[in-house]
Design a protein around this motif. Structure first.
Motif, PDB file in Angstrom:
ATOM      1  N   THR A 188       9.047  -0.758 -20.166  1.00 30.64           N
ATOM      2  CA  THR A 188       8.899   0.479 -20.912  1.00 30.64           C
ATOM      3  C   THR A 188       9.316   1.723 -20.155  1.00 30.64           C
ATOM      4  OG1 THR A 188       6.637   0.696 -20.126  1.00 30.64           O
ATOM      5  CG2 THR A 188       6.950  -0.508 -22.161  1.00 30.64           C
ATOM      6  N   GLY A 189       9.853   1.590 -18.967  1.00 27.51           N
ATOM      7  CA  GLY A 189      10.185   2.777 -18.213  1.00 27.51           C
ATOM      8  C   GLY A 189       9.032   3.199 -17.321  1.00 27.51           C
ATOM      9  N   THR A 190       8.969   4.454 -16.942  1.00 30.04           N
ATOM     10  CA  THR A 190       7.942   4.896 -16.003  1.00 30.04           C
ATOM     11  C   THR A 190       6.904   5.758 -16.708  1.00 30.04           C
ATOM     12  OG1 THR A 190       9.261   6.825 -15.428  1.00 30.04           O
ATOM     13  CG2 THR A 190       9.564   4.863 -14.074  1.00 30.04           C
ATOM     14  N   GLY A 191       5.668   5.656 -16.200  1.00 28.03           N
ATOM     15  CA  GLY A 191       4.609   6.538 -16.635  1.00 28.03           C
ATOM     16  C   GLY A 191       4.253   6.443 -18.097  1.00 28.03           C
ATOM     17  N   THR A 192       4.193   5.266 -18.657  1.00 30.66           N
ATOM     18  CA  THR A 192       3.884   5.108 -20.070  1.00 30.66           C
ATOM     19  C   THR A 192       2.488   4.536 -20.268  1.00 30.66           C
ATOM     20  OG1 THR A 192       4.899   2.919 -20.115  1.00 30.66           O
ATOM     21  CG2 THR A 192       6.300   4.789 -20.698  1.00 30.66           C
ATOM     22  N   VAL A 193       1.969   4.695 -21.483  1.00 30.76           N
ATOM     23  CA  VAL A 193       0.687   4.129 -21.872  1.00 30.76           C
ATOM     24  C   VAL A 193       0.948   2.806 -22.576  1.00 30.76           C
ATOM     25  CG1 VAL A 193      -1.385   4.476 -23.271  1.00 30.76           C
ATOM     26  CG2 VAL A 193      -0.326   6.413 -22.105  1.00 30.76           C
ATOM     27  N   VAL A 194       0.284   1.735 -22.126  1.00 32.62           N
ATOM     28  CA  VAL A 194       0.520   0.408 -22.705  1.00 32.62           C
ATOM     29  C   VAL A 194      -0.805  -0.295 -22.956  1.00 32.62           C
ATOM     30  CG1 VAL A 194       2.785   0.144 -21.606  1.00 32.62           C
ATOM     31  CG2 VAL A 194       0.745  -0.698 -20.444  1.00 32.62           C
ATOM     32  N   ILE A 195      -0.741  -1.345 -23.766  1.00 32.00           N
ATOM     33  CA  ILE A 195      -1.908  -2.147 -24.123  1.00 32.00           C
ATOM     34  C   ILE A 195      -1.759  -3.532 -23.530  1.00 32.00           C
ATOM     35  CG2 ILE A 195      -3.160  -3.238 -26.046  1.00 32.00           C
ATOM     36  CD1 ILE A 195      -2.227  -0.808 -27.745  1.00 32.00           C
ATOM     37  N   GLY A 196      -2.849  -4.073 -22.979  1.00 27.91           N
ATOM     38  CA  GLY A 196      -2.902  -5.465 -22.541  1.00 27.91           C
ATOM     39  C   GLY A 196      -3.851  -6.238 -23.436  1.00 27.91           C
ATOM     40  N   LEU A 197      -3.414  -7.396 -23.915  1.00 31.92           N
ATOM     41  CA  LEU A 197      -4.225  -8.272 -24.755  1.00 31.92           C
ATOM     42  C   LEU A 197      -4.408  -9.612 -24.069  1.00 31.92           C
ATOM     43  CD1 LEU A 197      -2.553  -7.799 -28.282  1.00 31.92           C
ATOM     44  CD2 LEU A 197      -4.797  -6.950 -27.602  1.00 31.92           C
ATOM     45  N   ASP A 198      -5.609 -10.154 -24.138  1.00 31.16           N
ATOM     46  CA  ASP A 198      -5.904 -11.490 -23.622  1.00 31.16           C
ATOM     47  C   ASP A 198      -6.439 -12.322 -24.785  1.00 31.16           C
ATOM     48  OD1 ASP A 198      -6.626 -13.737 -22.135  1.00 31.16           O
ATOM     49  OD2 ASP A 198      -8.504 -12.841 -21.445  1.00 31.16           O
ATOM     50  N   LEU A 199      -5.673 -13.327 -25.168  1.00 32.69           N
ATOM     51  CA  LEU A 199      -6.059 -14.193 -26.281  1.00 32.69           C
ATOM     52  C   LEU A 199      -6.552 -15.533 -25.762  1.00 32.69           C
ATOM     53  CD1 LEU A 199      -6.157 -15.109 -29.285  1.00 32.69           C
ATOM     54  CD2 LEU A 199      -3.760 -15.806 -29.010  1.00 32.69           C
ATOM     55  N   GLY A 200      -7.825 -15.834 -26.014  1.00 32.67           N
ATOM     56  CA  GLY A 200      -8.392 -17.133 -25.704  1.00 32.67           C
ATOM     57  C   GLY A 200      -8.855 -17.828 -26.962  1.00 32.67           C
ATOM     58  N   GLY A 201      -9.377 -19.013 -26.800  1.00 32.80           N
ATOM     59  CA  GLY A 201      -9.808 -19.788 -27.948  1.00 32.80           C
ATOM     60  C   GLY A 201     -11.022 -19.234 -28.650  1.00 32.80           C
ATOM     61  N   THR A 202     -11.812 -18.419 -27.950  1.00 35.58           N
ATOM     62  CA  THR A 202     -13.030 -17.866 -28.549  1.00 35.58           C
ATOM     63  C   THR A 202     -13.032 -16.342 -28.637  1.00 35.58           C
ATOM     64  OG1 THR A 202     -14.167 -17.824 -26.403  1.00 35.58           O
ATOM     65  CG2 THR A 202     -14.420 -19.806 -27.749  1.00 35.58           C
ATOM     66  N   LYS A 203     -12.242 -15.660 -27.795  1.00 35.68           N
ATOM     67  CA  LYS A 203     -12.340 -14.205 -27.730  1.00 35.68           C
ATOM     68  C   LYS A 203     -10.983 -13.565 -27.524  1.00 35.68           C
ATOM     69  CE  LYS A 203     -13.675 -12.099 -23.977  1.00 35.68           C
ATOM     70  NZ  LYS A 203     -14.445 -11.613 -22.800  1.00 35.68           N
ATOM     71  N   ILE A 204     -10.804 -12.388 -28.141  1.00 33.79           N
ATOM     72  CA  ILE A 204      -9.663 -11.516 -27.892  1.00 33.79           C
ATOM     73  C   ILE A 204     -10.170 -10.302 -27.131  1.00 33.79           C
ATOM     74  CG2 ILE A 204      -7.959  -9.974 -28.952  1.00 33.79           C
ATOM     75  CD1 ILE A 204      -7.963 -11.949 -31.360  1.00 33.79           C
ATOM     76  N   ALA A 205      -9.553 -10.000 -26.005  1.00 35.99           N
ATOM     77  CA  ALA A 205      -9.886  -8.792 -25.245  1.00 35.99           C
ATOM     78  C   ALA A 205      -8.676  -7.883 -25.220  1.00 35.99           C
ATOM     79  CB  ALA A 205     -10.297  -9.155 -23.819  1.00 35.99           C
ATOM     80  N   ALA A 206      -8.906  -6.585 -25.403  1.00 40.31           N
ATOM     81  CA  ALA A 206      -7.834  -5.595 -25.378  1.00 40.31           C
ATOM     82  C   ALA A 206      -8.223  -4.458 -24.459  1.00 40.31           C
ATOM     83  CB  ALA A 206      -7.561  -5.072 -26.793  1.00 40.31           C
ATOM     84  N   ALA A 207      -7.228  -3.886 -23.779  1.00 35.88           N
ATOM     85  CA  ALA A 207      -7.456  -2.719 -22.934  1.00 35.88           C
ATOM     86  C   ALA A 207      -6.257  -1.793 -23.052  1.00 35.88           C
ATOM     87  CB  ALA A 207      -7.676  -3.123 -21.480  1.00 35.88           C
ATOM     88  N   LEU A 208      -6.546  -0.501 -23.095  1.00 34.89           N
ATOM     89  CA  LEU A 208      -5.512   0.529 -23.116  1.00 34.89           C
ATOM     90  C   LEU A 208      -5.393   1.100 -21.709  1.00 34.89           C
ATOM     91  CD1 LEU A 208      -3.634   2.330 -24.948  1.00 34.89           C
ATOM     92  CD2 LEU A 208      -5.562   3.947 -25.025  1.00 34.89           C
ATOM     93  N   PHE A 209      -4.173   1.065 -21.148  1.00 33.09           N
ATOM     94  CA  PHE A 209      -3.928   1.509 -19.783  1.00 33.09           C
ATOM     95  C   PHE A 209      -3.173   2.831 -19.788  1.00 33.09           C
ATOM     96  CE2 PHE A 209      -4.642  -2.982 -19.362  1.00 33.09           C
ATOM     97  CZ  PHE A 209      -5.340  -3.096 -18.166  1.00 33.09           C
ATOM     98  N   GLY A 210      -3.670   3.767 -18.995  1.00 30.06           N
ATOM     99  CA  GLY A 210      -3.022   5.067 -18.891  1.00 30.06           C
ATOM    100  C   GLY A 210      -1.805   5.038 -17.987  1.00 30.06           C
ATOM    101  N   ARG A 211      -1.196   6.193 -17.824  1.00 27.98           N
ATOM    102  CA  ARG A 211       0.051   6.296 -17.062  1.00 27.98           C
ATOM    103  C   ARG A 211      -0.129   5.935 -15.588  1.00 27.98           C
ATOM    104  NH1 ARG A 211       3.486   9.188 -20.460  1.00 27.98           N
ATOM    105  NH2 ARG A 211       2.373  10.246 -22.143  1.00 27.98           N
ATOM    106  N   ASP A 212      -1.361   6.090 -15.096  1.00 24.93           N
ATOM    107  CA  ASP A 212      -1.625   5.762 -13.690  1.00 24.93           C
ATOM    108  C   ASP A 212      -2.197   4.360 -13.520  1.00 24.93           C
ATOM    109  OD1 ASP A 212      -4.088   6.150 -14.808  1.00 24.93           O
ATOM    110  OD2 ASP A 212      -4.833   7.524 -13.271  1.00 24.93           O
ATOM    111  N   GLY A 213      -2.257   3.559 -14.599  1.00 19.99           N
ATOM    112  CA  GLY A 213      -2.731   2.192 -14.516  1.00 19.99           C
ATOM    113  C   GLY A 213      -4.225   2.031 -14.696  1.00 19.99           C
TER     114      GLY A 213
END
Length: 330
Positions: A20-45
């Motif tokens: 995505t280039g530098t200094g962007t805001v992105v989302i990380g998703l973790d998909l398991g068999g029982t749970k979905i976890a999501a986190a929003l990461f800022g420009r500094d991580g």
């Protein structure tokens, strides 16, 4: 090390890959068999927001993709993210964005167009990979220099893994690279594996595998691995034998792979190693016994990152892997 941020080299939006280039805001998703976890990461991580929800694992792949998209909307209601990465259960080919193989822990998951399907539902470019490889990504980024090599094993309900050589995570044909649980293991000879073959490491070394081994030895049933560990702590010889057999099987496989790949670091994570030193000591002894002289001194270690590792790694995929864009399914 903090579990809320990535090392600078692994921060979302700061890499030099296909993301995505530098200094962007992105989302990380973790998909398991029982749970979905999501986190929003800022420009500094750093983590700006989190969200979890159950995985509708019995409702089919479309329902799972819908739930993933809902998690994205919940963690980023203002639409500030420019891309998302997903760490998903199953065999995932990050180049095609397809789930090429999967167990029945998520019904109908094999054959799912994960990248394109999620991009269409969210309107965001999507990078995707197997959950264990994604989790191993921050471990690789934390190595000194640009050419580190890593061997990563995750021992839990199954046995997964990831392999990185000279600074590059290996994916292989169909996204198969790193599936350590399906290497042959003498301790598992003749035992049926969930993949349809027999004699694979997962059968003897996973949590259910160790539990089943104890049941065969003791002639009695138990509810879970922790019960076996408790009995081993009280001196139950069959419990000790089951745990050490599973641990030694993992150690031997990792030692052989270390000889073949020459890693700088060997990481063993997942729930099974947390049952205690009986397991860890048996694994380390078997590992060391396999090593060629130049590697002596290398020992398996615990992961640097905690419960955030999968979403951290998923977000970082946006800087290192191909992005799948909305509209590909139309």
């Amino acid at each position: 090390m903090s579990t809320g941020t990535l090392p600078a080299s692994a921060r979302p939006g700061t890499g030099t890959g296909t993301g995505t280039g530098t200094g962007t805001v992105v989302i990380g998703l973790d998909l398991g068999g029982t749970k979905i976890a999501a986190a929003l990461f800022g420009r500094d991580g750093t983590v700006l927001a989190r969200h979890t929800r159950p995985t509708p694992a019995r409702d089919g792949s479309a329902a799972v993709l819908d739930a993933l998209a809902a998690a994205v909307a919940s963690v980023d209601p203002d639409g500030s993210a420019t891309a998302l990465g997903i760490a998903a259960a199953g065999v995932v080919d990050p180049r095609t964005g397809m789930v090429t193989s999967a167990t029945d822990s998520i019904r109908g998951w094999a054959g799912t167009a994960l990248g394109a399907g999620l991009a269409d539902r969210t309107g965001l470019p999507v990078a995707c990979d197997n959950d264990v490889r994604a989790t191993a990504g921050p471990e690789l980024a934390a190595l000194d220099g640009e050419h580190g090599s890593l061997l990563f094993a995750a021992v839990g309900t199954g046995v997964g893994g990831a392999v990185a050589v000279d600074g590059r995570m290996l994916h292989g044909a169909h996204g198969m690279a790193g599936h350590l649980g399906h290497l042959p293991s003498p301790e598992a000879a003749g035992l049926p594996c969930t993949c349809g073959s027999t004699g694979h490491l997962e059968v003897i070394a996973s949590g259910p595998g160790i539990t089943a081994c104890y049941e065969r030895l003791a002639g009695t049933s138990v509810d879970r691995l922790e019960t076996v560990a408790a009995r081993a702590a009280r001196g139950d010889a069959d419990a000790v034998r089951a745990i050490t057999a599973g641990a030694a099987a993992v150690g031997r496989v990792l030692g052989g792979l270390a000889n073949a790949l020459g890693p700088d670091r060997v990481v063993v994570g997942g729930g099974v190693p947390r049952i205690g030193p009986l397991y860890g000591n048996a694994l380390a002894a078997a590992f060391t016994a396999e090593l060629m002289p130049p590697l002596r001194g290398l020992t398996p270690v615990a992961p640097l990152f905690g419960h955030d590792a999968a979403v951290l790694g998923a977000a970082s995929l946006t800087t290192t892997l191909p992005l799948h864009h909305p509209g590909a399914l139309r």
